[in-house]
Write an enzyme that holds these catalytic residues in place. Structure first.
Site, mmCIF file in Angstrom:
data_model
loop_
_atom_site.group_PDB
_atom_site.id
_atom_site.type_symbol
_atom_site.label_atom_id
_atom_site.label_comp_id
_atom_site.label_asym_id
_atom_site.label_seq_id
_atom_site.Cartn_x
_atom_site.Cartn_y
_atom_site.Cartn_z
ATOM 1 N N SER A 99 12.327 -1.025 10.558
ATOM 2 C CA SER A 99 11.201 -1.531 9.765
ATOM 3 C C SER A 99 10.005 -0.602 9.826
ATOM 4 O O SER A 99 8.855 -1.029 9.969
ATOM 5 C CB SER A 99 10.797 -2.943 10.234
ATOM 6 O OG SER A 99 10.058 -3.622 9.249
ATOM 7 N N LYS A 135 17.048 -8.130 5.892
ATOM 8 C CA LYS A 135 15.775 -7.602 6.390
ATOM 9 C C LYS A 135 14.967 -8.655 7.139
ATOM 10 O O LYS A 135 14.871 -9.796 6.691
ATOM 11 C CB LYS A 135 14.934 -7.078 5.217
ATOM 12 C CG LYS A 135 13.615 -6.396 5.630
ATOM 13 C CD LYS A 135 13.871 -5.044 6.243
ATOM 14 C CE LYS A 135 12.616 -4.417 6.845
ATOM 15 N NZ LYS A 135 12.199 -5.071 8.122
ATOM 16 N N SER A 149 7.327 -7.954 6.423
ATOM 17 C CA SER A 149 8.088 -6.732 6.116
ATOM 18 C C SER A 149 9.291 -6.937 5.214
ATOM 19 O O SER A 149 9.936 -5.952 4.843
ATOM 20 C CB SER A 149 8.545 -6.060 7.412
ATOM 21 O OG SER A 149 7.484 -5.360 8.011
ATOM 22 N N LYS A 203 9.597 -4.817 2.130
ATOM 23 C CA LYS A 203 10.253 -3.504 2.049
ATOM 24 C C LYS A 203 11.549 -3.552 1.236
ATOM 25 O O LYS A 203 12.051 -2.493 0.829
ATOM 26 C CB LYS A 203 10.504 -2.961 3.456
ATOM 27 C CG LYS A 203 9.203 -2.600 4.166
ATOM 28 C CD LYS A 203 9.374 -2.423 5.661
ATOM 29 C CE LYS A 203 8.025 -2.113 6.305
ATOM 30 N NZ LYS A 203 8.018 -2.350 7.757
#
Length: 303
Positions: A122, A239, A61, A64
């Site tokens: 997320s 992140k 993820s 992203k």
């Protein structure tokens, strides 16, 4: 003679940046569990640490970050533009068993709210909504393909030669969703130039009010899956990401004094602790050993 020698040694230590001078970073790089890691100075882009920094790996993820980067670079972007949540976004999350912001069909969050929904819990549903909104084409599939094309073009524009995307959220469809620690750190450095991005990724918790399809208002509460925030002094992002192929990943950043450092650990079972150790190495401090990790509330998304 002994006193004179001591003076000489003391002066030499200062000139060499020894114990009497404040070190820019620790003398020895810390050990870590990451399969790949990288740390850079945000101001200059200079490498501070690298462990297989140019080796391609899946990124889960942390993908992203690029999704947000593409959205934020849109011409005449209206962050208050409302986007209708489609059932397809919820069906996708359910089918993939993916992390979610639990966006409800028919609700109309703004682009800004979708960015929070994507970057904090997320939410793959939020990422899908953004790709569908900012891609071009007559069908959802075409728009998503178009958006992923924009992600790859942006990677090329930024000189990220070892990075490729086949998804908007890190759930790879072809096995061609990869990056390197160095590329990912430089992507984060690029994204952190946007004030909106910086504000979002340093937020530990946000409460957002979103119009529903029936004219009401729904309250969403999202928690940031990045446990470094509120745990490591000066942490400001960025992140998390986890998948079976990528393992636990983290893109992180922290500011102390007038220095900001950005780093990456990929496939690291001790990602938060190792990130703190790398930041300590860059700052020349020793705080990771006493850091107490922030805990997420029961029921909050984990990534």
């Amino acid at each position: 003679m002994r006193r004179a020698a001591a003076v000489v040694l003391t002066i030499g230590a200062v000139l060499a940046g020894g114990a009497l001078a404040a070190p820019a970073q620790a003398a020895t790089a810390p050990s870590n569990s990451a399969k790949g890691a990288y740390l850079l100075d945000n101001a200059s882009g200079t490498q501070i640490y690298s462990k297989y920094g140019n080796t391609r790996r899946p990124m889960a993820s942390t993908t992203k970050i690029m999704t947000a980067r593409v959205v934020l670079s849109q011409t005449n972007l209206d962050l208050d533009r409302k986007v209708t949540i489609r059932q397809a976004y919820r069906d996708y999350v359910a089918a993939k068993g993916a992390s979610t912001a639990d966006l409800k069909t028919g609700d109309r969050p703004t682009v800004r709210q979708l960015l929070y929904a994507m970057m904090l819990p997320s939410g793959c549903d939020a990422a899908y909504a953004l790709a569908d909104t900012f891609g071009t084409g007559d069908t959802r599939a075409a728009r998503v393909k178009s958006f992923i094309g924009k992600m790859n073009k942006k990677a090329a524009d930024l000189g990220l030669t070892n990075t490729k995307f086949d998804s908007f959220d890190g759930i790879s469809t072809t096995g061609n969703n990869y990056t390197t620690p160095k590329d990912l750190a430089n992507l984060a450095r690029s994204a952190m130039k946007y004030s909106t991005f910086r504000t979002i990724v340093k937020t530990q918790k946000t409460v957002r009010y979103v119009p529903t399809s029936t004219g009401g208002t729904r309250t969403y509460t999202w928690y940031n899956t990045n446990k470094l925030l509120g745990s490591y002094t000066g942490a400001i992002g960025v992140k998390t990401g986890t998948s079976s192929s990528a393992g636990p990943c983290l893109v992180f950043a922290a500011t102390r004094g007038d220095r900001t450092l950005i780093g990456v650990v990929l496939n690291d079972t001790n990602r938060f602790t190792d990130a703190a150790k790398l930041l300590d190495y860059g700052f020349g401090t020793n705080t990771a050993s006493t850091m107490q990790l922030r805990t997420l509330p029961s029921g909050a998304q984990q990534d």
